[in-house]
Scaffold this active site. Sequence first.
Site, short mmCIF file in Angstrom:
data_model
loop_
_atom_site.label_atom_id
_atom_site.label_comp_id
_atom_site.label_asym_id
_atom_site.label_seq_id
_atom_site.Cartn_x
_atom_site.Cartn_y
_atom_site.Cartn_z
N TYR A 1 40.19 40.91 47.39
CA TYR A 1 38.93 40.30 47.81
C TYR A 1 39.20 39.16 48.78
CZ TYR A 1 36.86 42.79 43.85
OH TYR A 1 36.46 43.75 42.97
N CYS A 2 38.17 38.80 49.54
CA CYS A 2 38.22 37.66 50.46
C CYS A 2 38.69 36.42 49.70
CB CYS A 2 36.83 37.40 51.04
SG CYS A 2 36.64 35.83 51.86
N PRO A 3 39.62 35.61 50.19
CA PRO A 3 40.29 35.70 51.49
C PRO A 3 41.66 36.38 51.39
CG PRO A 3 40.76 33.57 50.54
CD PRO A 3 40.00 34.35 49.49
#
Lengths: 79, 133
Positions: A16-18
């Site tokens: 997932y981000c980041p």
Amino acid sequence: MRQVDFTKQVDARGTYCPGPLMELVKSIKRGQMGDVIELISDDKGSRVDIPEWVNKMGHEIANERLEGEDYYIAVRKMK
Amino acid sequence: MSEQAPSLALILISEDLEKLHAGSLVGSVAAMSGMKVNVFVTMNALVPFHKDNFEETDFKYGVVGKEILAKKIPLFDHLLQEGKDFGEINVYGCALAMDLMEWKKEDMIDVFDDVIGVTAFLGMTNNAQVITM
């Protein structure tokens, strides 16, 4: 856009981000000038965030494409 | 006048996992994007940084925080550490709140550079963009 030869490929799918950005940053920082790092991400935010970071940091997008949900971006280290 | 690197001051006040996560994420990405980042962890935000609470994942969270934990994505400590490894980010514990709780730097997880007062923090963050969470 044509595919390019890359120095290293980083598969960040499933993070997932980041996460994808962090993986790219690590590879760019550890690489040599002129190296091309190809990142694969299935995080939709990467499609906007990664080019933004590449442009901001003065590197170059050598290739960018979408294969299904997988986003491929090849980044040439410029400094 | 010499050009100064853009700088970000992040003040973490809340113990909510979502706020810690968002703040650490912004700070970490800012550091990786060439900004100088100083983080001041104060008041209840110190609680999840205490080793005992961190080890037991004894956090305060809502629906998003629940998913953060369930999906085992890297937490605020990891985000801050990545920012340190690949950029310039310093993390400071608030001396006042630490004193009140009788906590020392070694009682906290290993992301703190120092324990300082607000005057020292303000001195470091002159002209910085400030984000409070």
